[in-house]
Design a protein around this motif. Sequence first.
Motif, PDB file in Angstrom:
ATOM      1  N   LEU A  24       0.836  -1.212   0.000  1.00  0.00           N
ATOM      2  CA  LEU A  24       0.000   0.000   0.000  1.00  0.00           C
ATOM      3  C   LEU A  24       0.868   1.258   0.000  1.00  0.00           C
ATOM      4  CD1 LEU A  24      -2.551  -1.043   2.776  1.00  0.00           C
ATOM      5  CD2 LEU A  24      -2.954  -1.023   0.297  1.00  0.00           C
ATOM      6  N   ASP A  66       2.456  -6.001   2.845  1.00  0.00           N
ATOM      7  CA  ASP A  66       2.919  -5.014   3.828  1.00  0.00           C
ATOM      8  C   ASP A  66       3.367  -5.641   5.150  1.00  0.00           C
ATOM      9  OD1 ASP A  66       2.550  -2.277   2.658  1.00  0.00           O
ATOM     10  OD2 ASP A  66       0.533  -3.058   2.308  1.00  0.00           O
ATOM     11  N   ASP A  72       2.440  -2.648  13.003  1.00  0.00           N
ATOM     12  CA  ASP A  72       1.009  -2.357  12.934  1.00  0.00           C
ATOM     13  C   ASP A  72       0.129  -3.487  13.457  1.00  0.00           C
ATOM     14  OD1 ASP A  72       1.361   0.203  11.903  1.00  0.00           O
ATOM     15  OD2 ASP A  72       1.839  -0.660   9.944  1.00  0.00           O
ATOM     16  N   ARG A  91      -4.514  -5.816   5.185  1.00  0.00           N
ATOM     17  CA  ARG A  91      -3.569  -6.076   6.281  1.00  0.00           C
ATOM     18  C   ARG A  91      -4.228  -6.753   7.490  1.00  0.00           C
ATOM     19  NH1 ARG A  91       0.770  -1.834   7.690  1.00  0.00           N
ATOM     20  NH2 ARG A  91       1.627  -3.821   8.343  1.00  0.00           N
ATOM     21  N   ARG A 137      -6.736   4.582   9.589  1.00  0.00           N
ATOM     22  CA  ARG A 137      -6.589   3.175   9.974  1.00  0.00           C
ATOM     23  C   ARG A 137      -7.070   2.880  11.391  1.00  0.00           C
ATOM     24  NH1 ARG A 137      -2.404   1.020   6.833  1.00  0.00           N
ATOM     25  NH2 ARG A 137      -2.605   1.889   4.742  1.00  0.00           N
ATOM     26  N   HIS A 168       0.060   7.425   9.586  1.00  0.00           N
ATOM     27  CA  HIS A 168      -0.062   7.067  11.003  1.00  0.00           C
ATOM     28  C   HIS A 168       0.408   8.221  11.894  1.00  0.00           C
ATOM     29  CE1 HIS A 168       0.381   2.626   9.746  1.00  0.00           C
ATOM     30  NE2 HIS A 168      -0.811   2.727  10.306  1.00  0.00           N
ATOM     31  N   LEU A 249       6.654   3.056   0.332  1.00  0.00           N
ATOM     32  CA  LEU A 249       5.441   2.378   0.834  1.00  0.00           C
ATOM     33  C   LEU A 249       4.970   3.028   2.133  1.00  0.00           C
ATOM     34  CD1 LEU A 249       6.625  -1.313   0.267  1.00  0.00           C
ATOM     35  CD2 LEU A 249       5.114   0.040  -1.201  1.00  0.00           C
ATOM     36  N   CYS A 255       8.094   1.204  12.043  1.00  0.00           N
ATOM     37  CA  CYS A 255       7.157   0.230  11.449  1.00  0.00           C
ATOM     38  C   CYS A 255       7.727  -1.170  11.317  1.00  0.00           C
ATOM     39  CB  CYS A 255       6.750   0.662  10.048  1.00  0.00           C
ATOM     40  SG  CYS A 255       6.579   2.401   9.815  1.00  0.00           S
TER      41      CYS A 255
HETATM   42  C1  CIR Z   1       0.687   0.638   4.873  1.00  0.00           C
HETATM   43  O1  CIR Z   1       0.175   1.514   4.171  1.00  0.00           O
HETATM   44  O2  CIR Z   1       0.054   0.053   5.750  1.00  0.00           O
HETATM   45  C2  CIR Z   1       2.139   0.266   4.633  1.00  0.00           C
HETATM   46  N1  CIR Z   1       2.439   0.439   3.260  1.00  0.00           N
HETATM   47  C3  CIR Z   1       3.052   1.093   5.491  1.00  0.00           C
HETATM   48  C4  CIR Z   1       2.883   0.849   6.953  1.00  0.00           C
HETATM   49  C5  CIR Z   1       3.804   1.683   7.778  1.00  0.00           C
HETATM   50  N2  CIR Z   1       3.648   1.380   9.168  1.00  0.00           N
HETATM   51  C6  CIR Z   1       3.787   2.234  10.144  1.00  0.00           C
HETATM   52  O3  CIR Z   1       3.926   3.443   9.912  1.00  0.00           O
HETATM   53  N3  CIR Z   1       3.687   1.788  11.385  1.00  0.00           N
END
Ligand code: CIR
Length: 263
Positions: A24, A66, A72, A91, A137, A168, A249, A255
């Motif tokens: 994503l 992801d 997450d 996800r 989210r 986020h 991404l 993350c």
């Molecule tokens: C997403 O959009 O969920 C992933 N491409 C990136 C997640 C990044 N996670 C975070 O900032 N904790």
Amino acid sequence: MEYKSYNFTHAICRKPARSLINGLRAIDTGQPDYDVFVKDHEDYISALKKCGAKVHLLDALEQYPDSVFVEDAALCLPECAIIMRPGAPTRLGEAQEILPVISDIYSTVLRIEGPGFIEGGDILATEKEILVGKSARTDEAGIAELARLLEPWDYLVRTVETPADILHFKTDCSLIGYNAILSTKNLARSGCFEGYDVVTVEEGEEACANAIRFNNSLIMPRGFPATEEKLQKLGYDIITVGNEQAAKLDGGMSCMSLRFTTS
Ligand code: CIR
């Protein structure tokens, strides 16, 4: 002095799946290069080890592009771990996938059952409270369920706003000391860090607001010299890691790991 918010013994990471090129992203800035991503991820794990982490490295999950962004899927606290409920439909299944390793480590594992959603990237645990950013989210029901699950331990859960157009809450901030926060100017202006010592990232370097304090060092993305110098002058020991591929991404330093101490 040990601080529960950044003195850790362990980290969990997951190997990048080849499918991550389909991960994503809010804006398409080009396909991430898988091989460079893997190299950066190896450097990231080395950085965590340098900080004193024993790293549990999980197998790649091709069905979840992801899934390298393990933060997450769970929240790790000293007393318990909580399996999240990611708000991105692609996800959602990552929560179930992180459960086995979390259950091996923690005797108390709780779970966000829904209907609300919450992702770890929206949660900033400091020494005195847990800030949770509402975002695309993470919704109020998800935050309320987290607060209910944490009732036995007297945690203060405070709802804050994630800036518009930011994925986020922690995309724009990090805990860097027991009462110190690194933040974009935009987020700091919202007033959500009143009572904290706030260090703002330099103009044009907003993408380095997501860093990790792990024991005595700060792991931050490479390529943000003005903020790096500012932090060095403040006495921080900095380790930099390439993040250009993950950034395509919308991923950053925090993350790609779950950080915790096992008793
Ligand atoms: C997403 O959009 O969920 C992933 N491409 C990136 C997640 C990044 N996670 C975070 O900032 N904790």
